[in-house]
Design a protein around this motif. Sequence first.
Motif, short mmCIF file in Angstrom:
data_model
loop_
_atom_site.label_atom_id
_atom_site.label_comp_id
_atom_site.label_asym_id
_atom_site.label_seq_id
_atom_site.Cartn_x
_atom_site.Cartn_y
_atom_site.Cartn_z
N ASP A 113 0.81 -1.22 0.00
CA ASP A 113 0.00 0.00 0.00
C ASP A 113 0.84 1.26 0.00
O ASP A 113 0.37 2.32 -0.39
CB ASP A 113 -0.92 0.03 1.23
CG ASP A 113 -1.84 -1.16 1.30
OD1 ASP A 113 -2.16 -1.73 0.23
OD2 ASP A 113 -2.25 -1.53 2.42
N PRO B 173 -3.26 9.37 -1.87
CA PRO B 173 -4.69 9.03 -1.83
C PRO B 173 -4.95 7.53 -1.94
O PRO B 173 -5.84 7.00 -1.28
CB PRO B 173 -5.27 9.79 -3.02
CG PRO B 173 -4.36 10.94 -3.21
CD PRO B 173 -2.99 10.40 -2.88
N SER B 174 -4.16 6.84 -2.75
CA SER B 174 -4.32 5.38 -2.86
C SER B 174 -3.94 4.70 -1.56
O SER B 174 -4.60 3.74 -1.14
CB SER B 174 -3.44 4.83 -3.98
OG SER B 174 -3.80 5.39 -5.21
N VAL C 134 -4.15 6.00 1.44
CA VAL C 134 -5.21 6.28 2.42
C VAL C 134 -6.40 5.37 2.16
O VAL C 134 -6.99 4.82 3.09
CB VAL C 134 -5.61 7.77 2.38
CG1 VAL C 134 -6.86 8.02 3.20
CG2 VAL C 134 -4.46 8.63 2.89
N GLN C 135 -6.78 5.20 0.90
CA GLN C 135 -7.89 4.31 0.58
C GLN C 135 -7.58 2.87 1.01
O GLN C 135 -8.43 2.19 1.58
CB GLN C 135 -8.21 4.36 -0.92
CG GLN C 135 -9.41 3.52 -1.32
CD GLN C 135 -10.68 3.94 -0.62
OE1 GLN C 135 -10.92 5.12 -0.37
NE2 GLN C 135 -11.50 2.98 -0.25
N ALA C 136 -6.36 2.42 0.76
CA ALA C 136 -5.96 1.08 1.18
C ALA C 136 -6.00 0.96 2.70
O ALA C 136 -6.44 -0.06 3.25
CB ALA C 136 -4.57 0.75 0.65
N ARG D 174 -7.93 2.57 4.72
CA ARG D 174 -9.35 2.49 5.11
C ARG D 174 -9.89 1.09 4.89
O ARG D 174 -10.64 0.57 5.72
CB ARG D 174 -10.16 3.52 4.34
CG ARG D 174 -9.86 4.93 4.79
CD ARG D 174 -10.61 5.94 3.97
NE ARG D 174 -10.30 7.30 4.44
CZ ARG D 174 -10.29 8.36 3.67
NH1 ARG D 174 -10.58 8.26 2.38
NH2 ARG D 174 -10.00 9.54 4.18
N GLU D 175 -9.54 0.48 3.78
CA GLU D 175 -9.99 -0.89 3.50
C GLU D 175 -9.39 -1.86 4.52
O GLU D 175 -10.10 -2.75 5.01
CB GLU D 175 -9.61 -1.30 2.08
CG GLU D 175 -10.37 -0.56 1.00
CD GLU D 175 -11.87 -0.80 1.06
OE1 GLU D 175 -12.29 -1.95 1.30
OE2 GLU D 175 -12.62 0.17 0.87
N ASN D 176 -8.11 -1.70 4.83
CA ASN D 176 -7.48 -2.55 5.83
C ASN D 176 -8.14 -2.38 7.18
O ASN D 176 -8.35 -3.35 7.92
CB ASN D 176 -5.98 -2.25 5.93
CG ASN D 176 -5.24 -2.60 4.67
OD1 ASN D 176 -5.66 -3.46 3.90
ND2 ASN D 176 -4.14 -1.91 4.42
N TYR D 177 -8.48 -1.15 7.52
CA TYR D 177 -9.16 -0.88 8.79
C TYR D 177 -10.51 -1.57 8.82
O TYR D 177 -10.89 -2.18 9.82
CB TYR D 177 -9.32 0.63 9.02
CG TYR D 177 -10.11 0.94 10.26
CD1 TYR D 177 -9.50 0.90 11.51
CD2 TYR D 177 -11.46 1.24 10.20
CE1 TYR D 177 -10.20 1.16 12.66
CE2 TYR D 177 -12.18 1.50 11.35
CZ TYR D 177 -11.56 1.46 12.58
OH TYR D 177 -12.27 1.70 13.72
N LYS D 178 -11.26 -1.48 7.73
CA LYS D 178 -12.56 -2.12 7.67
C LYS D 178 -12.43 -3.64 7.83
O LYS D 178 -13.22 -4.26 8.55
CB LYS D 178 -13.27 -1.78 6.37
CG LYS D 178 -13.78 -0.35 6.33
CD LYS D 178 -14.35 0.10 5.02
CE LYS D 178 -14.87 -0.92 4.07
NZ LYS D 178 -15.34 -0.37 2.80
#
Length: 99
Positions: free
Chosen positions: A62, A68-69, A71-73, A75-79
């Motif tokens: 990541d 921005p990529s 940060v999006q990754a 967020r997905e890892n956090y979810k």
Amino acid sequence: MSNILENLKKRLQVWHEERADRMEAARQAELDEAARREVNVMEFNGALYLSVSGVPLLGIGDISGDLPSAVQAARENYKDWKEEKLWERRGTTHAFTLF
């Protein structure tokens, strides 16, 4: 008499400066310790992640893209991590059980 007062003033000034330095050093040591405790590398689902407060956020792959990529990754890892913790709290796993 004024020599004694000037000497006392200088000593008091040095004491204040040294005290301020000690307080700043203690504050920096406390911040360093908190940073070491909160920001780490951890294993999650067989991969290494940068973690903050025990939450895996950024995987090795990541970090190589743009911000921005990443940060999006994160967020997905956090979810993914949060979902796993919710499953654990319920006492179940990702596998479905047939009754």
